[in-house]
Design a protein around this motif. Sequence first.
Motif: not given
Length: 369
Positions: A55-79
Amino acid sequence: MLRIQTQDRVLLGPGPSSVYPEVLKAMATPLVGHLDPYFLEVMTDMQSKLRRVFQTENELTLAMSGTGSAGMETVFVNLLEPGDKVLIGICGVFGERMKDVAERCGAEVITVRADWGESIAPEQVEAVLRSTNGITAVALVHAETSTGVRQPLEEISRLTHEYGALFIVDAVTSLGGIPVEIDRLDIDACYSGTQKCLGAPPGLAPVTLNNAALERVRSRKTKVQSWYLDLNMVANYWGQERFYHHTAPISMVFALHEALSLLLDEGLENSFARHARNGELLQQGLESMGLELFAAQGYRLPELTSVVFPDRYDEGQLRKRLLDEYNIEVGAGLGPLKGKAWRIGLMGHSSSLANVTLLLQAMTELMGE
Ligand SMILES: *Cc1c(COP(=O)(O)O)cnc(C)c1O
């Protein structure tokens, strides 16, 4: 020689949940190259489907390779950069994991805690934001899979922005099962997984960042410490440039695309209603068997129920028999619930009236002996 064999399990644990047959079929689609025009079209279409589900218009919306924990790590390592102050709410296993990941980024982690079975209160967050200068992000788990608690987000999002921080949300077990309203709740960065309420196998991590979060990534003073999860580069592969970064897990992209299509065909609201109805039925059924629900009333997730057994039952033995004799998998309790409770998932394709009935009947038989 051990060969892969079909087990016909009914997956009612904390994930993976049972996969939609259409998704399994999509995974068996012969491969195309990861830069094949057809595949690029599928990726682009999947991004627009992910935006609808988040439920977003965010341009940066994609699927990272890896499981949910890779999503967690993606957000933290980038921010996060070394020395950044981040406030993390912890009332279960996945809040603890966020802390571990944030510390590995060199961030200074400040925590607010609630008892297992409870959620984080806005007043707790506000107290820390008021007394500590320079907090750059606040992170919460929306659906705490270790306890079955739903974390209210709206008020904490408001407070976080009032103090100029970014709001990060773990939606691994919420996406598809309960509303995850990225834009309405002003969530700056969010990640999820495929094997909980989306009904696909584990393997991709949907991620979305708004412009404020993206700005933080773009204005970093230090390089993102993970090459693989660096959104500056990954976004160039998903974006217009189609710049090769790493080979997309093609069969998993097919799987997630099909799972999202099924979810959007059903309709988000209908999916939420189905999860709500089946969760409610299960919880009522368990209570009428005299069992105690662990999560605080009013904060119970429909897609994950933790149920406590009286001492006279050996939950491990019951769980083993449920698997051996009925082909049903449920999850063991973690932390303070270890050896005392089950975690029952009704997620995605697994959330059905038939499964609720089957499980309650099996439990009645096993516990009556
Ligand atoms: C399952 C889960 C994760 C981790 O996902 P994996 O796919 O196991 O890596 C993170 N957060 C929550 C809330 C989860 O339920």
